[in-house]
Motif scaffolding. Structure first.
Motif, short mmCIF file in Angstrom:
data_model
loop_
_atom_site.label_atom_id
_atom_site.label_comp_id
_atom_site.label_asym_id
_atom_site.label_seq_id
_atom_site.Cartn_x
_atom_site.Cartn_y
_atom_site.Cartn_z
N ARG A 31 0.74 -1.09 0.12
CA ARG A 31 0.05 0.12 -0.23
C ARG A 31 0.67 1.39 0.10
NH1 ARG A 31 -5.14 -1.35 0.73
NH2 ARG A 31 -5.62 -3.35 2.00
N GLU A 39 -6.16 -3.40 -3.33
CA GLU A 39 -7.31 -4.22 -2.63
C GLU A 39 -6.64 -5.77 -2.52
OE1 GLU A 39 -10.65 -4.48 -5.50
OE2 GLU A 39 -10.99 -2.30 -5.15
N GLY A 52 -6.25 -4.66 6.24
CA GLY A 52 -7.38 -4.35 5.30
C GLY A 52 -7.50 -5.35 4.15
#
Length: 396
Positions: A31, A39, A52
């Motif tokens: 990220r 994603e 996440g």
């Protein structure tokens, strides 16, 4: 060519507590480095969820140890496996990162290859130890192998696999900051007593085979009137407290067994940092103990059938990863019949007081720590993330 607004989809598959920790760190680095929104989805647990990741399959539902133990759980494992493959077919990830857990991940690599998903394998299975023929699966279905032990690079390069050594993720972690007093207050411990950490493994089968013997050893040590012990039992992220198979006293997280006070805690690294010694099931936890600089006894037990089959296939001088890295025995290995409460208590008794056995082990652990760090200042998770992003964008 994807636009900057299109998300980068990454499948991450980690079936054990250590792999889940590495997966969470890797997701955070991806990220940070990706120019596109990210994603992630896959196999994992609570740590990856916090990072996440959409956990499609829970690690504790598929984490089983042993050739014959797996057979009893095959229907459920296959169901979860096909569910993850179906998600991959639907979501079409740009890249997949598979972390150790070979019984599952080597099959997943083949399925993803058929779907046209490039695979990065981060943290090698111990193919160099046994069933070396499986390296052919890596050659065929894995785009890039990222290894965390120096000797693994030579093994894979010798088999024609595109491989990089990135260093061990634990080798460059900063030690936990919590003080002994604060740790004691958090869990209701006595900071003036001697603490010993018990780590029976991150899978339910490992806990079932190891914990009772560890508790019996704790009981033996607790009968010594000259010593005052408290035993710390970290609960792996891939386990539930109920998987420990013991009854907790209401509300206080305290497990009492045969006179030994055993306290459930939530962070293995914090526990190891403040413990005088540890009993650790073979696996990544032994590297955690080495990095913490905590003298320990390595133990392991498989079912009789699994062990008798596997011991003829393993061609290594040691079982403990710490001993393999050092090239000599740094920590004692208590395997199968040698793993008894009496042998564990005896080995610990030699490591607890100041003396030559403890000094020698501490020196050996320091040597292993140095080898785990590698030669670059970059974090292993950062190096791995850079490679994952290159593969996702079609670079070699």
């Amino acid at each position: 060519m994807p636009t900057p607004s299109q998300p980068l989809r990454v499948l991450v598959s980690a079936g054990e507590a250590s792999g889940e920790m590495y997966g969470a760190e890797l997701i955070e680095q991806i990220r940070r480095l990706s120019p596109r929104p990210v994603e992630t989805f896959g196999l994992g647990g609570e740590l990856m969820q916090r990072a996440g990741c959409d956990v499609v399959v829970e690690a504790h539902d598929v984490a089983v140890v042993g050739l014959f133990e797996v057979v009893r759980h095959l229907p459920g494992i296959y169901r979860h496996f096909h569910r993850l493959v179906a998600e991959a077919a639907q979501r079409k990830p740009d890249v997949a990162v598979l972390i150790d857990f070979p019984e599952w991940n080597l099959k997943l690599a083949k399925a993803l290859h058929r779907l046209g998903v490039p695979v990065v394998y981060y943290v090698s299975p111990q193919l160099w130890a046994w069933r070396r023929g499986r390296v052919k699966l890596v050659e065929r279905f894995v785009r890039k192998m990222l290894v965390i032990f120096p000797f693994e690079r030579e093994f894979y390069a010798g088999h024609g696999v595109d491989v990089d050594f990135v260093g061990h993720p634990l080798g460059r972690l900063q030690p936990p900051l919590i003080s002994r007093e604060d740790f004691a207050a958090r869990y209701g411990l006595d900071p003036h007593k001697t603490w010993i950490t018990l780590m029976p493994g991150s899978r339910r089968g490992e806990v079932a085979r190891h914990l009772d013997t560890m508790l019996e050893a704790a009981s033996r040590l607790s009968h010594d009137p000259q010593q005052q012990f408290e035993f710390l039992l970290p609960v792996a992220s891939t386990l539930r407290s109920s998987d420990l198979g013991q009854t907790l006293e209401q509300g206080d997280g305290l497990l009492r067994e045969s006179g030994a006070n055993v306290r459930l805690v939530h962070d293995a690294r914090e526990s190891l940092k403040h413990s005088r010694a540890a009993v650790v099931a073979s696996g990544t936890a032994t590297v955690e103990a080495a990095v913490a600089g905590t003298p320990f006894v390595m133990v392991y037990r498989l079912s009789g059938l699994t062990y008798n089959l596997g011991r003829h296939l393993v061609k290594l001088p040691f079982y403990a990863m710490v001993n393999l890295i050092a090239g000599r025995q740094v920590v004692p290995e208590l395997i199968q019949q040698a793993f008894t409460a009496e042998s564990v208590a005896s080995a610990l008794s030699g490591l607890l007081p100041e003396g030559e056995p403890r000094r020698q082990m501490l020196a050996g652990l320091a040597e292993v720590q140095q080898k785990l760090r590698g030669t670059t200042e970059q974090l292993p998770s950062e190096l791995a993330a850079q490679t994952v992003l290159k593969v996702a964008e079609g670079e070699r």
